[in-house]
Design a protein around this motif. Structure first.
Motif, short mmCIF file in Angstrom:
data_model
loop_
_atom_site.label_atom_id
_atom_site.label_comp_id
_atom_site.label_asym_id
_atom_site.label_seq_id
_atom_site.Cartn_x
_atom_site.Cartn_y
_atom_site.Cartn_z
N GLY A 86 -35.23 34.70 9.74
CA GLY A 86 -34.67 34.83 8.40
C GLY A 86 -33.17 34.92 8.35
N ASP A 87 -32.50 35.15 9.48
CA ASP A 87 -31.04 35.12 9.54
C ASP A 87 -30.62 33.75 10.07
OD1 ASP A 87 -31.03 37.71 8.64
OD2 ASP A 87 -30.76 38.59 10.63
N LEU A 88 -29.62 33.13 9.43
CA LEU A 88 -29.32 31.74 9.72
C LEU A 88 -27.86 31.50 10.10
CD1 LEU A 88 -31.41 31.65 6.95
CD2 LEU A 88 -31.38 29.28 7.71
N VAL A 89 -27.68 30.50 10.97
CA VAL A 89 -26.37 29.92 11.28
C VAL A 89 -26.46 28.43 11.00
CG1 VAL A 89 -24.71 29.36 13.08
CG2 VAL A 89 -25.76 31.61 13.05
N CYS A 90 -25.50 27.91 10.25
CA CYS A 90 -25.43 26.48 9.97
C CYS A 90 -24.09 25.95 10.46
CB CYS A 90 -25.58 26.19 8.48
SG CYS A 90 -27.12 26.78 7.75
N SER B 10 -24.37 17.49 6.02
CA SER B 10 -24.17 18.78 6.69
C SER B 10 -24.50 19.98 5.82
CB SER B 10 -22.71 18.89 7.17
OG SER B 10 -22.38 17.82 8.03
N ALA B 11 -24.90 19.76 4.58
CA ALA B 11 -25.16 20.88 3.67
C ALA B 11 -26.63 21.26 3.71
CB ALA B 11 -24.75 20.50 2.26
N TRP B 12 -26.88 22.57 3.80
CA TRP B 12 -28.25 23.09 3.81
C TRP B 12 -28.43 24.02 2.62
CZ3 TRP B 12 -31.32 21.36 7.84
CH2 TRP B 12 -30.65 20.77 8.91
N ARG B 13 -29.50 23.82 1.87
CA ARG B 13 -29.83 24.72 0.77
C ARG B 13 -30.72 25.82 1.34
NH1 ARG B 13 -32.67 22.28 -3.87
NH2 ARG B 13 -31.98 24.13 -5.00
N ILE B 14 -30.26 27.06 1.23
CA ILE B 14 -30.96 28.20 1.80
C ILE B 14 -31.60 29.02 0.69
CG2 ILE B 14 -30.78 30.19 3.33
CD1 ILE B 14 -29.96 27.50 4.60
N GLY B 15 -32.90 29.13 0.73
CA GLY B 15 -33.61 29.95 -0.24
C GLY B 15 -33.85 31.35 0.30
N THR C 56 -22.76 24.88 4.57
CA THR C 56 -22.44 23.77 5.47
C THR C 56 -22.07 24.31 6.84
OG1 THR C 56 -21.69 22.35 3.67
CG2 THR C 56 -20.90 21.82 5.87
N GLU C 57 -21.12 25.21 6.89
CA GLU C 57 -20.77 25.90 8.12
C GLU C 57 -20.65 27.38 7.79
OE1 GLU C 57 -18.27 23.76 11.22
OE2 GLU C 57 -17.44 22.93 9.37
N GLY C 58 -21.48 28.19 8.39
CA GLY C 58 -21.45 29.61 8.09
C GLY C 58 -22.78 30.26 8.39
N ALA C 59 -22.98 31.46 7.87
CA ALA C 59 -24.15 32.24 8.23
C ALA C 59 -24.65 33.05 7.05
CB ALA C 59 -23.80 33.18 9.39
N LEU C 60 -25.90 33.48 7.18
CA LEU C 60 -26.57 34.27 6.16
C LEU C 60 -27.46 35.29 6.86
CD1 LEU C 60 -26.77 33.85 2.97
CD2 LEU C 60 -29.01 32.86 3.44
N ALA C 61 -27.38 36.56 6.44
CA ALA C 61 -28.20 37.60 7.06
C ALA C 61 -28.75 38.53 5.99
CB ALA C 61 -27.38 38.41 8.07
#
Length: 267
Positions: free
Chosen positions: A157-161, A172-177, A194-199
């Motif tokens: 559930g934690d992401l790096v793009c 390069s763009a990801w839609r994160i739900g 596109t470049e970054g993270a979500l936690a």
């Protein structure tokens, strides 16, 4: 390391440039006690160098488990807590994480803590709250070096793009739900990375397991999850925990952390 439920999911996004590459490939493996998925877009996602980079990423995550898992009595961290091994004599990742954890304690005003009780009931130095984000961020470097790709790594559930060199024609763009806790398939919000993270930090999967260092007890927050986005997963992860304990933590940290933001609060 223990698993968190998947709290974020990557979705497709319409091409950002006419004729941009959308061809994708995915890998999923169980490592560090949780499912880790890798999605790669490239003109030819079956290239050998992509396979090699993905294998190297998972090798790094297995190494992190060998070093840091408190569920394994033979790990370097377990041995350090028992006084059998010095940090200086262990895998060099221990010293690196020791420095990152010290910075996280300082930056969050102690809301992130390394003085915790482990699975064996003993108390000691425990940086594992930041290890997953740090390890995934480090491992993703293998993909960042591969030309002509965009990638998304989802660790429970934690992401790096991100993307490799010469990836201008790759979408390069990801839609994160971000999932709404307690509502299978429900989405609290969707953001584009596109470049970054979500936690995300929360209680939906494991109950009140987040310890508040100010009280030394499980946090009794008014919300069930907090999701933070920013440039690096290491720090998005640390700030998600801090903001779960104190919604004003990131704002109080000042302009040095302005690249990080709370994108979702549920419950």
């Amino acid at each position: 390391m223990s698993a968190e439920t998947a709290t974020s999911r990557a979705f497709g996004l319409p091409a950002v440039l006419p004729g941009s590459v959308r061809t994708a490939r995915a890998w999923v493996r169980q490592v560090m006690g949780l499912p880790v998925s890798v999605h790669v877009r490239a003109a030819d996602p079956a290239r050998a160098d992509i396979d090699d980079a993905v294998d190297a990423l998972f090798d790094d995550l297995r190494r992190a488990d060998d070093v840091f898992s408190l569920w394994r009595p033979d790990s370097a961290l377990s041995r350090i807590r028992r006084g059998e091994l010095a940090v200086e004599a262990a895998d060099p990742w221990l010293a690196q994480v020791q420095d990152v954890a010290r910075r996280a304690v300082e930056a969050t005003g102690g809301l992130y803590s390394t003085d915790l009780t482990g699975p064996d009931g003993t108390r000691g130095w425990d940086p594992t709250g930041i290890v997953k984000g740090w390890a995934v961020e480090q491992a993703a470097a293998h993909l960042r070096a591969v030309p002509g790709i965009a990638f998304s790594v989802n660790a429970g559930g934690d992401l790096v793009c991100g993307r490799g060199p010469a990836a201008a024609l790759v979408d390069s763009a990801w839609r994160i739900g971000v999932e709404r806790p307690g509502t299978p398939g429900g989405i609290a919000t969707v953001i584009t990375v596109t470049e970054g993270a979500l936690a995300t930090s929360g209680t939906a999967a494991r109950g009140r397991h987040i310890i508040d260092p100010r009280t030394d007890a499980a946090a009794d927050a008014r919300h069930t999850s907090v999701t933070v986005a920013g440039p690096e997963l290491t720090w998005a992860d640390a700030w998600a925990t801090a903001c779960f304990l104190d919604p004003h933590a990131l704002a109080a940290a000042g302009p040095a952390w302005s690249a990080y933001r709370v994108v979702s609060v549920t419950g």
